[in-house]
Write an enzyme that holds these catalytic residues in place. Structure first.
Site, PDB file in Angstrom:
ATOM      1  N   GLU A  55       0.829  -1.222   0.000  1.00 27.58           N
ATOM      2  CA  GLU A  55       0.000   0.000   0.000  1.00 27.58           C
ATOM      3  C   GLU A  55       0.860   1.267   0.000  1.00 27.58           C
ATOM      4  OE1 GLU A  55      -1.582   1.841   3.422  1.00 27.58           O
ATOM      5  OE2 GLU A  55      -1.287   0.064   4.674  1.00 27.58           O
TER       6      GLU A  55
ATOM      7  N   LYS B 192      -3.671  -1.892  15.853  1.00 25.66           N
ATOM      8  CA  LYS B 192      -3.214  -1.070  16.983  1.00 25.66           C
ATOM      9  C   LYS B 192      -4.349  -0.845  17.946  1.00 25.66           C
ATOM     10  CE  LYS B 192       0.348   1.642  14.770  1.00 25.66           C
ATOM     11  NZ  LYS B 192       0.133   1.987  13.374  1.00 25.66           N
TER      12      LYS B 192
END
Ligand code: PSU
Ligand code: MN
Length: 306
Positions: A25, A160
């Protein structure tokens, strides 16, 4: 082939010959790391993929074209331009392409473009998910919907804890997305190897990962698969330090009224600011670790299809 898509010659030849290709990405380049570490890391990730027998295809939007496979100059451009390159998710694609703009692709748009090009394995750092407080804000990343519908395997280091990891797992379960732990039963939390949450299945080799994804596709089940690969022990961070930084970042984002597509970049930048160079170093290492596993898995997947 989609008329808005350009696949690099090297990637197109590999795809046509059933040779392994790994998608990468570009939001991580423009928004995820400072210059010049972002460019250095993007090039190093491509090198690691080559060393492990696959062809890298970094994905982005350049001048209104969907690109699978960038030149070194294009990677430099995305890294230098940084936050001025718009972050492009599924809903942003039509206007960005129609206007002939550049765009940094998120997990969502990288999956979309990879699937158009015929690439099945994608390596990144972290994925988006259900944000803390989503029961009132409804802030749920489009990445989860994309995993539900687009046939690409995403290899990441978990999510996260800027996110609500429990709700993220619930959402993925509802959408029928398998969450796999690579050599672990526990969902890794990006900077740390542990989160307190279980993955759906533990698989221990690239061949097992490839086989599971191959079978999913052969059955005609739509959507991708999320592979979570824990950060190497040597680079994992102290959970107390990282969680304190995350809590402070979330508090500040609430006070400032940050919302929409700005939330994730704001939180990631704050956490980095608070934890300094340590978190950047960990971030780089876990991406390289995921690139290695993705190249091995893409190679194994080519063998399944023979
Ligand atoms: N690093 C992370 N989490 C992320 C991202 C990077 O640890 O979410 C980037 C990825 O590009 C991801 C995007 O697809 O942010 C998600 O943004 P949002 O939450 O606005 O959907
Ligand atoms: Mn969001």
């Amino acid at each position: 082939m989609n008329k808005y898509l350009d696949v690099s010659k090297e990637a197109a030849e590999a795809i046509a010959a059933n040779k392994p290709v790994v998608a990468l990405e570009s939001t991580i380049i423009s928004h995820g790391m400072p210059y010049p570490q972002n460019v250095e890391t993007a090039l190093k990730v491509e090198q690691v993929i080559r060393e492990n027998g696959a062809v890298p295809a970094t994905i982005a939007i350049i001048g209104g074209r969907l690109k699978a496979g960038l030149t070194r100059e294009e990677i430099e451009h995305l890294g230098k331009t940084g936050y001025d390159v718009p972050k492009v998710s599924r809903r942003d694609l039509p206007v960005i392409i129609a206007r002939g703009m550049d765009g940094a692709t998120t997990v969502t748009t990288t999956m979309i473009i990879a699937a158009m090009a015929g690439i099945k394995v994608f390596a990144t750092g972290g994925v988006g998910g259900v944000h803390r407080g989503a029961e009132t804000t409804m802030d749920i990343s489009a990445d989860l919907e994309e995993l539900a519908q687009t046939p690409v395997m995403v290899i990441c280091a978990g999510a996260k804890s800027i996110l609500d990891l429990g709700l993220t797992l619930e959402y993925l379960e509802t959408k029928g997305v398998p969450v796999i732990g690579y050599q672990t039963e526990e969902l890794p939390a990006f900077y740390t190897r542990k989160s307190g949450f279980c993955v759906d299945y533990r698989l221990d080799t690239p061949e097992e990962l490839a086989q599971a994804f191959y079978v999913k596709q052969e059955m005609g089940l739509a959507g991708g698969m999320l592979v979570t690969n824990p950060i190497p022990e040597a680079f994992s961070m102290d959970p107390a330090v990282i969680n304190k930084a995350i809590d402070a970042a979330i508090e500040e984002s609430k006070q400032k009224g940050i919302h929409g597509k700005e939330t994730t970049p704001f939180l990631l930048a704050k956490v980095k600011e608070i934890t300094g160079g340590d978190s950047l170093d960990s971030n780089i290492q876990l991406v390289l670790n995921n690139a290695r596993l993705a190249a091995q898995t893409a190679s194994a997947l080519c063998k399944c299809a023979q």
